[in-house]
Design a protein around this motif. Structure first.
Motif, PDB file in Angstrom:
ATOM      1  N   ARG A 171      78.894  20.884  -0.339  1.00 53.45           N
ATOM      2  CA  ARG A 171      77.785  20.082   0.180  1.00 53.45           C
ATOM      3  C   ARG A 171      78.233  18.767   0.821  1.00 53.45           C
ATOM      4  O   ARG A 171      77.509  18.205   1.645  1.00 53.45           O
ATOM      5  CB  ARG A 171      76.790  19.781  -0.945  1.00 53.45           C
ATOM      6  N   GLU A 172      79.423  18.241   0.480  1.00 55.98           N
ATOM      7  CA  GLU A 172      79.873  16.962   1.038  1.00 55.98           C
ATOM      8  C   GLU A 172      80.661  17.128   2.331  1.00 55.98           C
ATOM      9  O   GLU A 172      81.004  16.135   2.978  1.00 55.98           O
ATOM     10  CB  GLU A 172      80.719  16.214   0.007  1.00 55.98           C
ATOM     11  N   THR A 191      78.719  22.125   6.256  1.00 57.13           N
ATOM     12  CA  THR A 191      77.263  21.910   6.233  1.00 57.13           C
ATOM     13  C   THR A 191      76.669  21.796   7.630  1.00 57.13           C
ATOM     14  O   THR A 191      75.496  21.443   7.785  1.00 57.13           O
ATOM     15  CB  THR A 191      76.920  20.630   5.451  1.00 57.13           C
ATOM     16  N   GLN A 200      75.397  18.304   8.213  1.00 57.96           N
ATOM     17  CA  GLN A 200      74.353  17.818   7.319  1.00 57.96           C
ATOM     18  C   GLN A 200      74.870  17.724   5.880  1.00 57.96           C
ATOM     19  O   GLN A 200      74.357  18.412   4.983  1.00 57.96           O
ATOM     20  CB  GLN A 200      73.135  18.736   7.372  1.00 57.96           C
ATOM     21  N   SER A 208      75.417  16.393   2.053  1.00 56.94           N
ATOM     22  CA  SER A 208      74.404  15.902   1.131  1.00 56.94           C
ATOM     23  C   SER A 208      75.049  15.547  -0.202  1.00 56.94           C
ATOM     24  O   SER A 208      76.216  15.828  -0.455  1.00 56.94           O
ATOM     25  CB  SER A 208      73.314  16.952   0.921  1.00 56.94           C
ATOM     26  N   THR A 209      74.243  14.916  -1.052  1.00 54.84           N
ATOM     27  CA  THR A 209      74.647  14.600  -2.420  1.00 54.84           C
ATOM     28  C   THR A 209      73.674  15.275  -3.369  1.00 54.84           C
ATOM     29  O   THR A 209      72.697  15.898  -2.954  1.00 54.84           O
ATOM     30  CB  THR A 209      74.632  13.079  -2.657  1.00 54.84           C
ATOM     31  N   GLU A 210      73.925  15.134  -4.659  1.00 53.11           N
ATOM     32  CA  GLU A 210      73.008  15.687  -5.653  1.00 53.11           C
ATOM     33  C   GLU A 210      71.610  15.098  -5.489  1.00 53.11           C
ATOM     34  O   GLU A 210      70.608  15.797  -5.584  1.00 53.11           O
ATOM     35  CB  GLU A 210      73.543  15.419  -7.054  1.00 53.11           C
ATOM     36  N   ASP A 221      70.244  13.995  -2.736  1.00 53.46           N
ATOM     37  CA  ASP A 221      69.621  14.578  -1.547  1.00 53.46           C
ATOM     38  C   ASP A 221      69.027  15.938  -1.868  1.00 53.46           C
ATOM     39  O   ASP A 221      67.927  16.279  -1.427  1.00 53.46           O
ATOM     40  CB  ASP A 221      70.650  14.726  -0.422  1.00 53.46           C
ATOM     41  N   GLU A 222      69.760  16.743  -2.652  1.00 54.09           N
ATOM     42  CA  GLU A 222      69.284  18.082  -2.980  1.00 54.09           C
ATOM     43  C   GLU A 222      68.039  18.034  -3.849  1.00 54.09           C
ATOM     44  O   GLU A 222      67.117  18.825  -3.699  1.00 54.09           O
ATOM     45  CB  GLU A 222      70.393  18.864  -3.700  1.00 54.09           C
ATOM     46  N   GLY A 259      64.980  16.626  -1.589  1.00 54.73           N
ATOM     47  CA  GLY A 259      64.669  17.224  -0.293  1.00 54.73           C
ATOM     48  C   GLY A 259      63.327  17.935  -0.313  1.00 54.73           C
ATOM     49  O   GLY A 259      62.980  18.626  -1.270  1.00 54.73           O
TER      50      GLY A 259
END
Length: 336
Positions: A202-203, A208, A211, A213-215, A217-218, A221
């Motif tokens: 995810r980083e 991605t 795009q 993301s971090t925890e 962001d998830e 969202g």
């Protein structure tokens, strides 16, 4: 009635590319049955499988009598008959095993012909260049939060260089291989091997598709996005340059409840594949349909690219480089 053919030959887009002329799904009412040919071929393997079926109103149907002709650079190298069905309990499936080894630049053509002369489908692909060697991998154990749960992960920073002067398409596979040493009822030693392919990306901006993301962001969202289940990417963000990719592998996949398995060898094998453009878009389509982001009740049907002429399906081919990370080896000590 719409018929969806979702078939991955392994391990296998909403975008349609110029070399992929046929799209799946198609309307059976407007189309007679077609041969479906699927294969994701590793150029270094001697056990590649090609799958052959016929389209149907509800599902693909089994082909019984057919021949597969294999040509490399215009020369007929193999003329194959279907492999025997493994057992009466297995699902009938027409499969051919290609045993020849291929090199970068080779042009592979597959012709599938039914014995009654009614169907003939073919595909032609060029073996891509082998990726540049993985230059280095930096590994670090860190606490990592996923789905609101924090545990130890291995963070891998993988550095490699893009092949110059062309558009390239890649796939990353993180293979955690665990070899356990066990004893049977007669106190005899034997080994058991299993694999896990889970990884978190995810980083990473490339995996991605721009795009990361971090925890947080998830968790916050509003909309799901397609997951890169198959680890595919192109070189548009690091063309002709080196790149360091960041991925995480959970440690729990090779730990018991009481800690590391007392009699196990653990390696993580990083596979970097160079794949064809058609395979890249095909796996991107599978990424979408295998993600929570796709809802077939509200989304338009996904169109799978096809490079099979006279039928439908996908034939992809890849070359690869790999690097092994040795994590632990407790096999001998536990049995001294």
């Amino acid at each position: 009635m719409k018929t969806f053919i979702h078939y991955l030959c392994i391990l296998i887009s909403v975008l349609t590319i110029a070399s992929c002329e046929n799209d799946l799904p198609f309307n059976v009412k407007d189309n007679p049955p077609k041969l479906v040919m699927n294969a994701l071929i590793n150029a270094d393997s001697l056990t590649n499988i090609v799958f052959l079926n016929l389209t149907g109103k509800e599902r693909v149907t089994h082909i019984q009598n057919a021949t597969l002709e294999v040509r490399v650079n215009g020369v007929l190298t193999e003329q194959l008959r279907p492999l025997p069905i493994e057992s009466e309990y297995s699902v009938p499936q027409c499969q051919f095993k290609i045993t020849g080894k291929l090199s970068s630049g080779d042009v592979l053509r597959l012709d599938a012909l039914t014995d009654d002369g009614q169907y003939h489908a073919w595909a032609e692909v060029t073996v891509p260049r082998r990726p540049a060697e993985i230059e280095k991998i930096d590994t670090l154990t860190i606490p990592f939060t996923e789905s609101s749960f924090t545990t130890e992960f291995l963070r891998h920073k993988i550095t490699f260089r893009d092949l110059p002067d062309e558009n390239n398409y890649y796939r990353i596979i993180m293979d955690t291989r665990v070899i356990q040493m066990l004893r049977n009822e007669d106190n005899e030693l034997y080994t058991k091997t299993w694999h896990n392919y889970n990884f978190v990306y995810r980083e990473d901006i490339v995996l991605t598709d721009g795009q990361p993301s971090t925890e947080n962001d998830e968790n916050n969202g509003m909309f799901d996005i397609a997951k890169n289940v198959y680890g595919v990417f192109d070189d548009s963000r690091f063309k002709n340059s080196p790149y360091t990719m960041t991925v995480y592998v959970p440690r729990y996949i090779f730990q018991s409840y009481d800690g590391p398995y007392p009699s196990a060898k653990v390696d993580i094998i990083v596979h970097l594949l160079s794949i064809t453009e058609s395979e890249y878009y095909y796996l991107k389509a599978l990424n979408l349909i295998d993600s929570d982001a796709f809802d077939d009740t509200i989304n338009d049907p996904i169109k799978y690219p096809s490079n099979v002429h006279g039928g439908t399906g996908i034939v992809g081919i890849s070359t690869e480089v790999s690097k092994v990370i040795h994590i632990m080896d407790n096999r001998e000590a536990s049995f001294l």
